[in-house]
Write an enzyme that holds these catalytic residues in place. Structure first.
Site, short mmCIF file in Angstrom:
data_model
loop_
_atom_site.label_atom_id
_atom_site.label_comp_id
_atom_site.label_asym_id
_atom_site.label_seq_id
_atom_site.Cartn_x
_atom_site.Cartn_y
_atom_site.Cartn_z
N SER A 197 6.69 8.39 -3.60
CA SER A 197 7.00 6.96 -4.01
C SER A 197 7.30 6.83 -5.34
CB SER A 197 5.71 5.94 -3.92
OG SER A 197 6.05 4.72 -4.53
N TYR B 85 -3.21 4.45 -5.77
CA TYR B 85 -1.93 4.94 -5.15
C TYR B 85 -1.00 5.64 -6.03
CZ TYR B 85 2.48 4.12 -2.42
OH TYR B 85 3.53 4.17 -1.88
N1 LIG Z 1 7.05 0.38 2.07
C1 LIG Z 1 7.32 0.72 0.78
O1 LIG Z 1 7.76 -0.07 0.04
C2 LIG Z 1 7.17 2.32 0.10
C3 LIG Z 1 7.47 2.69 -0.97
C4 LIG Z 1 7.33 3.70 -1.40
C5 LIG Z 1 6.79 4.78 -0.51
N2 LIG Z 1 6.16 4.37 0.80
C6 LIG Z 1 5.54 5.51 1.26
O2 LIG Z 1 6.38 5.71 2.74
C7 LIG Z 1 5.24 6.16 3.64
C8 LIG Z 1 5.67 5.29 4.72
O3 LIG Z 1 5.02 3.82 4.46
P1 LIG Z 1 5.48 2.54 5.20
O4 LIG Z 1 5.99 1.86 4.14
O5 LIG Z 1 6.46 3.04 6.16
O6 LIG Z 1 4.14 2.12 5.79
P2 LIG Z 1 3.26 1.98 7.27
O7 LIG Z 1 4.48 1.20 8.10
O8 LIG Z 1 2.11 1.54 6.96
O9 LIG Z 1 3.45 3.55 7.69
C9 LIG Z 1 2.51 4.54 7.40
C10 LIG Z 1 2.47 5.38 8.32
O10 LIG Z 1 1.45 6.50 7.92
C11 LIG Z 1 0.68 6.58 9.28
N3 LIG Z 1 -0.91 7.02 8.62
C12 LIG Z 1 -1.63 6.42 7.68
N4 LIG Z 1 -2.79 6.61 7.82
C13 LIG Z 1 -2.55 7.65 8.50
C14 LIG Z 1 -3.98 8.94 8.60
N5 LIG Z 1 -4.89 8.84 8.22
N6 LIG Z 1 -3.54 9.76 9.72
C15 LIG Z 1 -2.06 9.94 10.22
N7 LIG Z 1 -1.24 8.89 9.94
C16 LIG Z 1 -1.43 8.00 9.06
C17 LIG Z 1 0.35 5.06 9.79
O11 LIG Z 1 0.14 5.38 11.24
P3 LIG Z 1 -1.33 4.94 11.84
O12 LIG Z 1 -1.76 3.84 11.11
O13 LIG Z 1 -0.99 4.72 13.12
O14 LIG Z 1 -2.10 6.13 11.79
C18 LIG Z 1 1.95 4.77 9.69
O15 LIG Z 1 2.74 5.59 10.90
C19 LIG Z 1 3.78 6.18 2.91
O16 LIG Z 1 3.50 7.40 2.38
C20 LIG Z 1 3.96 5.17 1.80
O17 LIG Z 1 3.38 5.35 0.73
C21 LIG Z 1 6.40 3.07 1.15
#
Ligand SMILES: NC(=O)c1ccc[n+]([C@@H]2O[C@H](COP(=O)([O-])OP(=O)(O)OC[C@H]3O[C@@H](n4cnc5c(N)ncnc54)[C@H](OP(=O)(O)O)[C@@H]3O)[C@@H](O)[C@H]2O)c1
Length: 257
Positions: free
Chosen positions: A144, A157
């Site tokens: 991120s 985070y």
């Molecule tokens: N959204 C943003 O603005 C943003 C910005 C920068 C970086 N990111 C990064 O992008 C990535 C994806 O995030 P997102 O924004 O798409 O959020 P999200 O929709 O909450 O997706 C998170 C994913 O991670 C999985 N996950 C979480 N805990 C887990 C565990 N213990 N075991 C296996 N899977 C797990 C969740 O699935 P389950 O809950 O079903 O396990 C889900 O599929 C993350 O690493 C986040 O830090 C996001």
């Protein structure tokens, strides 16, 4: 910097964190492009929805918790049995809790570290020997821009993502000479369940679908640092160069925190 990818047809991809948000949309897109995609996360519902939209039966659902090493090993072996080798592993799974020094919570902090950092290490243990033995394939890790410098609300985070950025840089140095591509993926703000609870303005917010297109485009182009949307992430990269005095002043001015 990495090998370019011209076609996704029949490529074997494993997306860990594929049940919602960026991982889910990336899985959808890669399936549309003809790849075979193994989807992993804890909750199966989102993954089943993606698999049911896939008319080519190229989706394979492998539920797991990234914090449980043995579940990753079992899933890896199941996937190997089915598909043989692997062409690309994407570690997308992550968790976020807004935290500042005055509401520090050790249990929540440990969960963020276990998921974002130790979870990624569990993935590395499952796939690195295989990729190295193959001598080809790719590994992408979603960090991120919050890992580029200290920010308010990202007390734990941010450090986990900073560690992933550093990890990717070292992995690139170790793996690229062995024929393996490494991708550092740094999104800005993306509208997903992860950010749904944010009660502060999120500049240059993009959809998860746009994020998935940017991610896949970056991999196709062979980029190492895939960051988006650039109108936001380029500013943060620039802030990285500022001396602390100026950086702290600017962040205070912009966020009021
Ligand atoms: N959204 C943003 O603005 C943003 C910005 C920068 C970086 N990111 C990064 O992008 C990535 C994806 O995030 P997102 O924004 O798409 O959020 P999200 O929709 O909450 O997706 C998170 C994913 O991670 C999985 N996950 C979480 N805990 C887990 C565990 N213990 N075991 C296996 N899977 C797990 C969740 O699935 P389950 O809950 O079903 O396990 C889900 O599929 C993350 O690493 C986040 O830090 C996001």
């Amino acid at each position: 910097m990495n090998r370019k990818i011209k076609a996704w047809q029949a490529r074997r991809i494993w997306i860990i964190g594929a049940s919602s948000g960026i991982g889910a949309e990336t899985a959808r897109l890669l399936l549309e492009l003809g790849a075979r995609v193994a989807l992993s996360a804890r909750n199966s519902d989102g993954m089943k929805a993606i698999a049911s939209d896939d008319c080519n039966c190229n989706a394979l659902i492998m539920p797991l918790d990234i914090t449980r090493h043995e579940e990753l090993i079992t899933a890896r072996d199941r996937r190997l049995e089915r598909w043989g080798g692997i062409d690309l592993v994407l570690v997308v799974a992550g968790t976020y809790n807004k935290m500042r020094a005055d509401n520090f919570n050790l249990a929540v902090a440990n969960n963020i570290v276990d998921t974002n950092l130790r979870g990624t290490l569990n993935c590395l243990d499952a796939v690195l020997p295989l990729l190295i033995k193959q001598g080809h394939g790719g590994l992408g890790i979603v960090a991120s821009v919050a890992g580029l410098r200290g920010l308010p609300h990202a007390l734990i985070y941010g450090p986990t993502k900073a560690a992933l950025i550093n990890l990717c840089e070292s992995l690139y140095l170790d793996l690229r000479p062995r024929g393996i591509s490494v991708y550092l993926i740094n999104p800005g703000f993306v509208a997903t369940p992860l950010t749904a609870g944010n009660d502060f303005p999120m500049p240059a917010l993009i959809s998860a679908t746009t994020a998935a297109h940017e991610l896949v485009r970056g991999i196709e182009s062979g980029e190492f640092h895939i960051h988006f949307p650039r109108r936001f992430t380029n500013w943060l990269r620039l802030l990285r160069l500022l001396p602390y005095r100026w950086y702290f002043w600017l962040i205070h001015k912009v966020t009021g925190l």
